[in-house]
Design a protein around this motif. Structure first.
Motif, PDB file in Angstrom:
ATOM      1  N   ASP B  72       0.868  -1.170   0.000  1.00  0.00           N
ATOM      2  CA  ASP B  72       0.000   0.000   0.000  1.00  0.00           C
ATOM      3  C   ASP B  72       0.907   1.223   0.000  1.00  0.00           C
ATOM      4  O   ASP B  72       2.110   1.089  -0.200  1.00  0.00           O
ATOM      5  CB  ASP B  72      -1.025  -0.018   1.152  1.00  0.00           C
ATOM      6  CG  ASP B  72      -0.384   0.039   2.522  1.00  0.00           C
ATOM      7  OD1 ASP B  72       0.751   0.563   2.647  1.00  0.00           O
ATOM      8  OD2 ASP B  72      -1.011  -0.444   3.474  1.00  0.00           O
ATOM      9  N   ASP B  73       0.393   2.419   0.250  1.00  0.00           N
ATOM     10  CA  ASP B  73       1.239   3.594  -0.022  1.00  0.00           C
ATOM     11  C   ASP B  73       2.370   3.778   0.986  1.00  0.00           C
ATOM     12  O   ASP B  73       3.196   4.679   0.819  1.00  0.00           O
ATOM     13  CB  ASP B  73       0.392   4.861  -0.186  1.00  0.00           C
ATOM     14  CG  ASP B  73      -0.460   5.127   1.040  1.00  0.00           C
ATOM     15  OD1 ASP B  73      -0.163   4.553   2.100  1.00  0.00           O
ATOM     16  OD2 ASP B  73      -1.422   5.903   0.912  1.00  0.00           O
ATOM     17  N   HIS B  74       2.465   2.958   1.989  1.00  0.00           N
ATOM     18  CA  HIS B  74       3.584   3.078   2.920  1.00  0.00           C
ATOM     19  C   HIS B  74       4.281   1.744   3.180  1.00  0.00           C
ATOM     20  O   HIS B  74       5.062   1.603   4.094  1.00  0.00           O
ATOM     21  CB  HIS B  74       3.087   3.655   4.256  1.00  0.00           C
ATOM     22  CG  HIS B  74       2.137   2.731   4.931  1.00  0.00           C
ATOM     23  ND1 HIS B  74       0.886   2.459   4.431  1.00  0.00           N
ATOM     24  CD2 HIS B  74       2.256   1.987   6.052  1.00  0.00           C
ATOM     25  CE1 HIS B  74       0.274   1.596   5.212  1.00  0.00           C
ATOM     26  NE2 HIS B  74       1.079   1.295   6.199  1.00  0.00           N
ATOM     27  N   LEU B  75       3.948   0.748   2.371  1.00  0.00           N
ATOM     28  CA  LEU B  75       4.504  -0.596   2.569  1.00  0.00           C
ATOM     29  C   LEU B  75       4.920  -1.208   1.235  1.00  0.00           C
ATOM     30  O   LEU B  75       4.168  -1.169   0.266  1.00  0.00           O
ATOM     31  CB  LEU B  75       3.448  -1.528   3.178  1.00  0.00           C
ATOM     32  CG  LEU B  75       3.303  -1.589   4.692  1.00  0.00           C
ATOM     33  CD1 LEU B  75       2.028  -2.329   5.072  1.00  0.00           C
ATOM     34  CD2 LEU B  75       4.517  -2.249   5.323  1.00  0.00           C
ATOM     35  N   ALA B  76       6.128  -1.809   1.187  1.00  0.00           N
ATOM     36  CA  ALA B  76       6.569  -2.517  -0.015  1.00  0.00           C
ATOM     37  C   ALA B  76       7.291  -3.779   0.408  1.00  0.00           C
ATOM     38  O   ALA B  76       7.784  -3.887   1.536  1.00  0.00           O
ATOM     39  CB  ALA B  76       7.488  -1.632  -0.853  1.00  0.00           C
ATOM     40  N   VAL B  77       7.318  -4.776  -0.488  1.00  0.00           N
ATOM     41  CA  VAL B  77       8.086  -5.983  -0.191  1.00  0.00           C
ATOM     42  C   VAL B  77       8.953  -6.341  -1.389  1.00  0.00           C
ATOM     43  O   VAL B  77       8.576  -6.114  -2.534  1.00  0.00           O
ATOM     44  CB  VAL B  77       7.194  -7.199   0.158  1.00  0.00           C
ATOM     45  CG1 VAL B  77       6.274  -6.906   1.320  1.00  0.00           C
ATOM     46  CG2 VAL B  77       6.394  -7.656  -1.032  1.00  0.00           C
ATOM     47  N   ALA B  78      10.136  -6.915  -1.083  1.00  0.00           N
ATOM     48  CA  ALA B  78      11.000  -7.498  -2.107  1.00  0.00           C
ATOM     49  C   ALA B  78      11.020  -8.997  -1.870  1.00  0.00           C
ATOM     50  O   ALA B  78      10.992  -9.448  -0.726  1.00  0.00           O
ATOM     51  CB  ALA B  78      12.401  -6.918  -2.011  1.00  0.00           C
ATOM     52  N   ALA B  79      11.068  -9.777  -2.966  1.00  0.00           N
ATOM     53  CA  ALA B  79      10.965 -11.229  -2.836  1.00  0.00           C
ATOM     54  C   ALA B  79      12.144 -11.922  -3.489  1.00  0.00           C
ATOM     55  O   ALA B  79      12.752 -11.399  -4.432  1.00  0.00           O
ATOM     56  CB  ALA B  79       9.671 -11.715  -3.471  1.00  0.00           C
ATOM     57  N   SER B  80      12.476 -13.111  -2.991  1.00  0.00           N
ATOM     58  CA  SER B  80      13.404 -14.013  -3.673  1.00  0.00           C
ATOM     59  C   SER B  80      12.829 -15.407  -3.603  1.00  0.00           C
ATOM     60  O   SER B  80      12.228 -15.786  -2.603  1.00  0.00           O
ATOM     61  CB  SER B  80      14.791 -13.993  -3.008  1.00  0.00           C
ATOM     62  OG  SER B  80      15.464 -12.806  -3.313  1.00  0.00           O
ATOM     63  N   GLY B  81      13.053 -16.193  -4.660  1.00  0.00           N
ATOM     64  CA  GLY B  81      12.560 -17.568  -4.696  1.00  0.00           C
ATOM     65  C   GLY B  81      11.520 -17.738  -5.778  1.00  0.00           C
ATOM     66  O   GLY B  81      11.541 -17.028  -6.786  1.00  0.00           O
ATOM     67  N   HIS B  82      10.590 -18.680  -5.569  1.00  0.00           N
ATOM     68  CA  HIS B  82       9.552 -18.955  -6.572  1.00  0.00           C
ATOM     69  C   HIS B  82       8.676 -17.721  -6.757  1.00  0.00           C
ATOM     70  O   HIS B  82       7.978 -17.293  -5.845  1.00  0.00           O
ATOM     71  CB  HIS B  82       8.681 -20.128  -6.121  1.00  0.00           C
ATOM     72  CG  HIS B  82       9.282 -21.458  -6.408  1.00  0.00           C
ATOM     73  ND1 HIS B  82       9.189 -22.080  -7.627  1.00  0.00           N
ATOM     74  CD2 HIS B  82      10.028 -22.276  -5.639  1.00  0.00           C
ATOM     75  CE1 HIS B  82       9.827 -23.231  -7.588  1.00  0.00           C
ATOM     76  NE2 HIS B  82      10.351 -23.376  -6.387  1.00  0.00           N
ATOM     77  N   VAL B  83       8.670 -17.163  -7.967  1.00  0.00           N
ATOM     78  CA  VAL B  83       7.955 -15.910  -8.175  1.00  0.00           C
ATOM     79  C   VAL B  83       6.446 -16.063  -8.030  1.00  0.00           C
ATOM     80  O   VAL B  83       5.777 -15.175  -7.505  1.00  0.00           O
ATOM     81  CB  VAL B  83       8.271 -15.272  -9.544  1.00  0.00           C
ATOM     82  CG1 VAL B  83       9.730 -14.857  -9.600  1.00  0.00           C
ATOM     83  CG2 VAL B  83       7.941 -16.222 -10.690  1.00  0.00           C
ATOM     84  N   ALA B  84       5.906 -17.205  -8.461  1.00  0.00           N
ATOM     85  CA  ALA B  84       4.446 -17.351  -8.360  1.00  0.00           C
ATOM     86  C   ALA B  84       4.031 -17.513  -6.903  1.00  0.00           C
ATOM     87  O   ALA B  84       2.957 -17.061  -6.506  1.00  0.00           O
ATOM     88  CB  ALA B  84       3.980 -18.549  -9.202  1.00  0.00           C
ATOM     89  N   ASP B  85       4.890 -18.143  -6.104  1.00  0.00           N
ATOM     90  CA  ASP B  85       4.613 -18.223  -4.670  1.00  0.00           C
ATOM     91  C   ASP B  85       4.650 -16.832  -4.044  1.00  0.00           C
ATOM     92  O   ASP B  85       3.783 -16.473  -3.233  1.00  0.00           O
ATOM     93  CB  ASP B  85       5.659 -19.106  -3.970  1.00  0.00           C
ATOM     94  CG  ASP B  85       5.438 -20.590  -4.212  1.00  0.00           C
ATOM     95  OD1 ASP B  85       4.726 -20.943  -5.171  1.00  0.00           O
ATOM     96  OD2 ASP B  85       5.992 -21.395  -3.445  1.00  0.00           O
TER      97      ASP B  85
END
Lengths: 244, 244, 244, 244, 244, 244, 244
Positions: B72-85
């Motif tokens: 949302d406008d004050h929260l972000a996430v970065a991911a590693s691993g299975h992209v669909a998961d």
């Protein structure tokens, strides 16, 4: 990892192998590779989809083999792999499109559809009692930002491409696409590129080919007769007769 | 424990090994390690997220590979691993955020989201008929107490970090982060540190990099062009061309 | 029983071995033993909970590792073992507390909570399709009869203690507690005993320690700074710097 | 039947062995035998329940180990085996009692409760996805026909006894009970017999013993202090101190 | 079929062996054979049920071992095999009887009950997730056509008999019944025959025997004291005392 | 295919063998072959059903062994194989008949019933968690087009016959039927043929035989006494006495 | 892939083999090949369906073996493979047709029905707890565009044909069809072609043959007597008598 060990982890969607792989998903990708090739090319004017069909008998009505499906008037998909699986995903896509139209009274965006497809596909890789979908799709659409071409594959991953091939011989097809691709190409040039890539392959004839174009005016089907106009000059139609 | 014995306990989320381990969770961590690296750095002004992408073909539209997601406008996430998961977890996060906004009429706190994610992930490690999520997330947000950076991983554990790396080569990345990190650093210094850690790795080019900053004003995306400004002086852009 | 035979009975919560054991429960206890240690001491004035944390990196924010949780204003629990499992039980405890408050308009008794936790945990040892919880809890509360300290463990058994340790090195910790324990001790003496037991162990520093006190006035958190006041005189703070 | 053959039939409640046995039920009986002993004696005045506790540490609060449970004001049960399993059955018994009181406005008969318990236990031996209960109960109550003592065990069978022992060393305990039992004995004589049987065993001290009496006036708890009055004259209290 | 092959087909109710057998049903019959014997004799005046009990201890209250159950005032059943299983079927029978009385305002016919029992039992042989019932029943009732005696067994088959034995030593019992049976015999003669068949067996004493008569006036229980009147003249009561 | 390979595919209704067979269905057919024989003969006047019973004891009331069941006043079935399974199908047939009468106010057609039975039986061959029905049925009825005789078997296939045998020795029975059958035969001639086929077999006596006739006037039962009138002249009744 | 390896992947619909195959679907195709042959020929005037029956006994009423089914007045299907499976699909088709008539008040299109059938069949290849359908269908109908002939097979794939054979000896049948087929042929010529292909096979006689024609006026059944008119001149009817 040795053969015996791999076999301990490859018979269920719901387990990881010790090196973090999901073998059933990888095997579903093999099912895609066993399918006849489909090609998508994003041009400046729209997206071109061309798909090869396997026509095993002269008595088969090749028009009834569907490789390219219209989702709604601005969206089409080409499939490779298990045809009955692909049909399920196409129906999912059509329902999503109708639901979107009904709820928001506006057409479904290409990437929204691709994500919905990817999420649907992912579910089949995480829960037991089912297998992954044994097919890949090329989703083609016109968006606010112009033409879009997105691939979905058995893991549920979705990736955008300028030009892509799925199915048998994907690597060779993509090499040929990289060589001939130009972002500014017209739809006609896109069709020419797709056709030349296909006929370069030993076992393809334009008779057993299906094509569609997604452009500003909507989805337009291209008959295999029309495709001949895009064939390279040295393409010998008589070869088609000698096919076995 | 010998190989044969380990294989007796590693094919279901719902069993412990005799030494009290959950092998499927450990294998899911291997899936994370196979993913391209994502880096998060908590600075005095906000949180920096920088993620490397694997671009396997020139025809691939690298913008369509998402590694960093705005929740949302004050929260972000970065991911590693299975992209669909990862996409499933991001959608879970977005639903949580909307639900929170709807029910309490205030934004979701970063640690509340991280715990909800962790609980959701834990369920997939305790019940049969499913596999763990094969991805880790770096959750970045602005809280009442300032910037926050929290990692979630396949066991459902959540831990706060000043700076963290997830995915391939995590150990090396964290060594480099420990060396360069300073709690008082600005966002620009954070971006510089992240970029320098990334370009130090042999196979990374800034072209295939995605970045976002979570700061007082909200989540701000940083283009790969802008990232070049944060590259070390000896970074040679021409290297990018010769990449294979 | 030989190794091969044991392996025939240890891969499901829902079966007994021929000698009447539930191996998955015993393996879950191994998971508890792999966790960092938590100590509870019941004093004349209240209950002391002190827990060691594993801080694997300087960039980790150790405050975000929770080992001690407040359930309501007169109840707290310390956990050892799988942290995501423990969080599930803590949430169960908090819901029970709220439900009790809502239905009976009075606080939840410590032993009522412990029994509810034990029953919840037992379910995971009798039905298929799930695994036992891989964590133990020390439940601390003030009751009509004074302070209470109860341990719950993976079989669902609950037992009251004057002083107890759960997690890695439990046996040594309990020997040290038996030696230093006195029923009439004050909270300060309880903290001193807990701290001295912890710092006696090679790998513990007070920096990575969490503590809470449950007393007449409610639950009170004790910072790791405050804990230093309770350290033995020969405790050398400089040791903390050289930790690796 | 050989070892290998037995192992083919003993890992599921839902299968019979070729000779018509239910191994999981038999293994659950082994779990009962691993539990500390409980004794019930039906006297002319009421029923005596005495149970030994395993107190593994001086810091353990032995009162919190429950082996004897009051079901309602005229019914009590003593348990041996898995304590968390026993607690489930006790809760089932209490719910039955409340339901009976609510529906029929009269107390639950002892044999009605025993049958309800037996039926509940039997379900866990016939359906998949669960294991049998790993505990036995001695149900004691006052009925229209006087005192009653009924044992329930893991198959769901229920049998009435004049005097019975369940748990570790059951055979020796029953021999001693047969020798000392007299139908006309008073409650005090019953307590004397139970205590003498218990202290004859090497590892039992009255400190770690729990007792209750079900008599005309209801269920009455007997403290371990009171139990000393019933000890044989040669019972040496100082032995308790040297226990390890 | 060899041992190894049989073992491939005998661990699930839901599979046939290659020669068309249901091994789990056959093993459940073995469970019946392990149970103490029950005898039913249809006389001209009514049906006699006599059942032997296994009394393993002098402290056991043999009246609490039920082998013969009254279903309603004109129907009774005797059981052999797993007692807890039998109790389930008896409860099923009682519910059927009540339902019939409630719906049709007339008593349940003996063969209607037997068929309902057989259908209920058959379900447990065809669907997975459960095991067959490990008991047989002798259903005795007065019908419009006079006395009726029907056996139900673990396959769900139901067969009428003039006289029948179920449980241990069935073959010998039936030989003795065939020799002594006469269709015109009175209830007293039936009791005499049943008792003589029982006491001929080495390990039976009348003390541990239960009997009921279903006659025109309803179900009547026969005490073990009364049974002595039907014993053969050479039956030596003192033998009972020396039983071990 | 070798024995070992067959065993890999024969333990579940829900899998095909590599050569496209459903072994569990084939094994259920073996269960039918183990059952005593039933014969159906379609004559010009109606359908004759005659079934042999296995009477294992003189004390058994052979009338209670049902092999032929009346479904409604114009429909009957004879069964071979597992009797409890057959009873389930007969009850299904009776419910279908009642439902048809209730909904359409006309009797159920013979082939409609046979198809409903076949569909019901097929379900048990395609879904997991159950086994096929281990019985075959001969459905006999009067239709608008005259008498009809249809066999249903464990795969769910249904086939009409002029005359058919199911159960043990089916092949010999059908040879004898082919030899003696004539489409224009009367019901009496049909009974003669059926009886002569039965008594030709070594182990059959008319005492243990059940028969019914479905004719214009409805279903009529034929007693074993009446059957003697249809026996061949050289049939020696005294043989019945010497049967063992 | 070796035999042993194949066996690891062929016992569940829900897994892929390492080379991306679904063995259970391939084995279901073997079940189709074991079935007697069905032929469909699309002519200029309509579609011809001719199917061979296996008549194992002279007493069998061959009319009761259904291989060709009328779905509604303009749609028919011919089946090969497991007959009870085929009947399920035919019933599905009939329900679809009625539903379509009810909802849209117009007849079901041939390709719409074929797709619905294919989707229904596909479900049985992706979810656990069931097996694929062991039959193929030839769907014949009249459409707005003239006659249509579509094959559905166990994977759920559907393909249109000018002429096709399913079941035993499919390859030879299709060779013969290719040789004799002409798009402009009349229905009579189509019947002649189908009959000549059938009688060329050693084991076929026209007596055991079923045929239907789907033409403008609807579905019309062709008796085996009528079929003789379409037999080749050298077809010797007397051969039928000598069949064994």
């Amino acid at each position: 990892m040795q053969q015996n060990d791999q076999m301990a982890y490859d018979r269920g969607s719901t387990i990881f192998s010790p090196d973090g792989r999901l073998y059933q998903v990888e095997y579903a990708r093999e099912a895609v590779k066993r399918g006849s090739v489909s090609i998508g090319i994003k041009t400046a004017e729209g997206v071109v989809l061309v798909a090869e069909k396997r026509v095993s008998s002269d008595l088969l009505v090749s028009e009834t083999i569907e490789k390219i499906y219209t989702v709604d008037d601005h969206l089409a998909v080409a499939a490779s792999g298990h045809v009955a699986d692909a049909r399920q995903l196409v129906e999912f896509a059509r329902r999503e499109s109708q639901r979107n139209q009904y709820m928001y009274e506006e057409p479904l965006e290409t990437d929204t559809l691709a994500k919905a497809l990817g999420d649907h596909i992912q579910q089949y890789t995480q829960y037991g009692g089912t297998r992954p979908f044994g097919c890949a799709l090329l989703v083609a659409g016109m968006t606010r930002d112009g033409p879009a071409l997105i691939e979905s594959e058995p893991s549920g991953a979705i990736i955008g491409y300028k030009a892509a091939g799925i199915g048998e011989g994907r690597a060779d097809v993509e090499d040929a696409l990289e060589e001939g691709y130009d972002e500014g190409m017209s739809i006609d040039e896109g069709l020419e590129l797709a056709v030349s890539v296909l006929v370069d392959r030993d076992d393809t004839t334009l008779e057993a080919t299906e094509a569609s174009v997604v452009e500003e005016d909507g989805v337009r089907s291209v008959t295999s007769q029309e495709l001949h106009e895009y064939a390279p000059e040295d393409y010998d139609e008589s070869d088609e007769e000698t096919e076995e």
